[in-house]
Design a protein around this motif. Sequence first.
Motif, PDB file in Angstrom:
ATOM      1  N   ALA A   1       5.187  13.418   3.132  1.00 51.17           N
ATOM      2  CA  ALA A   1       4.706  12.698   1.958  1.00 51.17           C
ATOM      3  C   ALA A   1       5.569  11.464   1.714  1.00 51.17           C
ATOM      4  O   ALA A   1       5.064  10.406   1.337  1.00 51.17           O
TER       5      ALA A   1
ATOM      6  N   SER B   1      -2.034  23.590  -0.353  1.00 46.62           N
ATOM      7  CA  SER B   1      -0.887  23.513  -1.262  1.00 46.62           C
ATOM      8  C   SER B   1      -0.948  24.541  -2.379  1.00 46.62           C
ATOM      9  O   SER B   1      -2.004  24.982  -2.807  1.00 46.62           O
TER      10      SER B   1
ATOM     11  N   PHE C   1       6.466  11.388  -6.191  1.00 42.56           N
ATOM     12  CA  PHE C   1       7.134  10.897  -4.989  1.00 42.56           C
ATOM     13  C   PHE C   1       7.678   9.509  -5.246  1.00 42.56           C
ATOM     14  O   PHE C   1       6.996   8.516  -5.073  1.00 42.56           O
TER      15      PHE C   1
ATOM     16  N   GLU D   1       4.537   8.920   4.218  1.00 41.27           N
ATOM     17  CA  GLU D   1       3.232   8.419   3.786  1.00 41.27           C
ATOM     18  C   GLU D   1       3.420   7.367   2.695  1.00 41.27           C
ATOM     19  O   GLU D   1       2.781   6.318   2.688  1.00 41.27           O
TER      20      GLU D   1
ATOM     21  N   GLY E   1      -0.983  15.265   4.600  1.00 42.56           N
ATOM     22  CA  GLY E   1      -1.401  15.242   3.194  1.00 42.56           C
ATOM     23  C   GLY E   1      -2.724  15.957   3.006  1.00 42.56           C
ATOM     24  O   GLY E   1      -2.897  16.758   2.091  1.00 42.56           O
TER      25      GLY E   1
END
Lengths: 237, 426
Positions: free
Chosen positions: B137, B197, B276, B140, B190
Amino acid sequence: MKTVEVTNFVKSYGKLEAVKGISFSIDKGEIFGLIGPNGAGKTTTLRVISTLLQITSGTIQVFGINVKQQPDQIRKLISYLPEDAGAYKNLTGRQYLQFIANFFTNDQPKQMVEKGIIIADLGDRIDDKVDTYSKGMKRRLLVGRALMNEPKLAILDEPTSGLDVRNAQEIRGIIKETAQNGTTILLSSHNMLEVEYLCDRISLISDGRIIVEGRPKDLKQRYHAENIEEVFMKVVQ
Amino acid sequence: MSPLLNMLKKEIKELLTPGTILPIIIVTLIFGSIGNTMGNIEQEIQQKPMIALINEDSGIYAPVITSIFQNHSTIVFNSSSRSEKENAIETVKQNNGAAVLIIPENFSSNILSMKPGPIEVYWIVKGTGIMDAIPSASVEGLMYHAQRQISEILILQSNASSNATLVLNPVIEIDTTNIKGFEYPNISPGAIAQILSTQSTTTPIVMMMIIIIAGGMVISSMALEKENKTLETLLTIPVRRVSIITGKIAASAIVGLLLAVIYMFGIGYYMQSLTFDTGTGPTSFSLTLSTFDLLLVGISLFAALVAGLSLCMLLGTMAKNYKSAQTLTAPVTMLAIFPMILTMFTDFDTLPLALKTLVFAIPFSHPMMAQRALLFGDYTLVIGGIIYVSIFSIVVIGLVIWVFTTDRLLTGTVVGKKLARLKRKR
Ligand SMILES: Nc1ncnc2c1ncn2[C@@H]1O[C@H](COP(=O)(O)OP(=O)(O)OP(=O)(O)O)[C@@H](O)[C@H]1O
Ligand SMILES: [Mg+2]
């Protein structure tokens, strides 16, 4: 105006007709007894008068108010003691009386609760959880609850069932006193001594019909009986 | 004291027994442990991701990418030839890194000729847990940041002929994801995390638990009134039926809400740890819900709770005793589990119409879907859901009041009797 006026009252549970058209009336301050064999329809009658069940046909008026049309009004005037009632297990006897009293009065719940406690006569045990009470103690608490609010009409389904001789006698005394103070009482019982001692008038129902009705004294004369128990046996066979 | 308050007080006294508190403690412990996991994630996020970089492009746009990764990640392997790819993968694996980035030689020339520049990303993900998705992540996030910078450059250079789509998306990512040694082409970690998740599983599970616990309380409270023979007395006392019903529902809702509050704190904490922040200045990539959104999730949850409790109240009127009450929770449990499973594995938007209708009709679906819907700005679904669930509750409460005025409450249901009669005939 009659306190209770029952006319051609019928109550069916589905297909079963439990009460088959009965009529009677009760005057103010009277103690009126319903007697009869098991399954005769006593509890059914008391439950309908207490606004718990809906009437199938006929009319019932309490203080001139129709049970079908204005049950809310009737609930303010009556007190019903179910034949086999309980109290909330997690509350103490006192808390239970407080809980009920709060529904009746906003300014005097304390007085009402005190009255209930005196009738219940449980001593220190009033502050124990209802869960820990014996059958008779529970019954006394519930009688206290039913009479503490000085209802205009008290409907008591077998008020002394499960009580020992002394307790039963005490409760009878309280019932008589309550009637003398102006409360009209409608009760059912299997104890013929009790009925004879307490009731101004009795009605004997069997299989959903009233068989005889009258003052205990008159009934004994009419059936040449020593006591009401004999009357009962002669009438029911 | 008002009759409603009186009723409420007694109900709470009756409800707060060890038997009802224990499940709440268990739920709290579950949250506690979720919170702990999240704490670890935060540490993980603060670490720079490790990558390998293979740059075959000598054009003008590749340096934008390489400089961002040089500044915000640890490059464990650097090369200018694709033939080194296997070595790069090995090195990244050994270093517990996140990805191998390959900038092909046509990257800059593609963009110059108005085509998106490709970047091949070979993701290495250790597992399917949420923790495993963190490094990728972060990468990303850096990729997104790089893409934005190229966009900015293109906008500065823009002329009438520029292609808006290209300016907005100048980079095309070609993903290959390696999870635990298995290679999945054309999917990013992702996307996989989205499916797997804990975010998409925790909410529905907890929601389901709250409904089952609080619903069980309502049904039991009705059943206990019957079993302890207190209902008859209550019904001849001058208290309105509505007060009895709302008192019971409110008491269970308060206890249920207690769970919901814990739950909201849980989400708040949980969502915060999913922010994030790649530390690259103005762009930080957030998955957090705003306070308003959280409020909507809360309202949705509360509405569904009231709907569920009303439904339980209706079922409770049929209960004869405490034992039969336990069986009666089954339909509610089912209604709570069905949308839970659906929302865990699928997305409402992608369901066929029939299933969509069904999911929408079940009140419990709405709080389960609310969180994800709000992340993607779908206010229509959430607010529409709240309105629907409120109407649902009002209708059901109306039904309960009606049952309270009939004999059914004390003599059992007509349906139940007919069934009993049929059984006897056989
Ligand atoms: N909930 C019910 N559903 C169906 N039938 C019922 C129900 N309650 C009572 N009955 C029937 O109605 C009739 C009268 O019952 P009720 O309880 O009024 O009798 P009772 O005179 O109070 O008897 P007991 O002296 O045993 O208390 C009985 O035949 C009984 O089986
Ligand atoms: Mg009876």
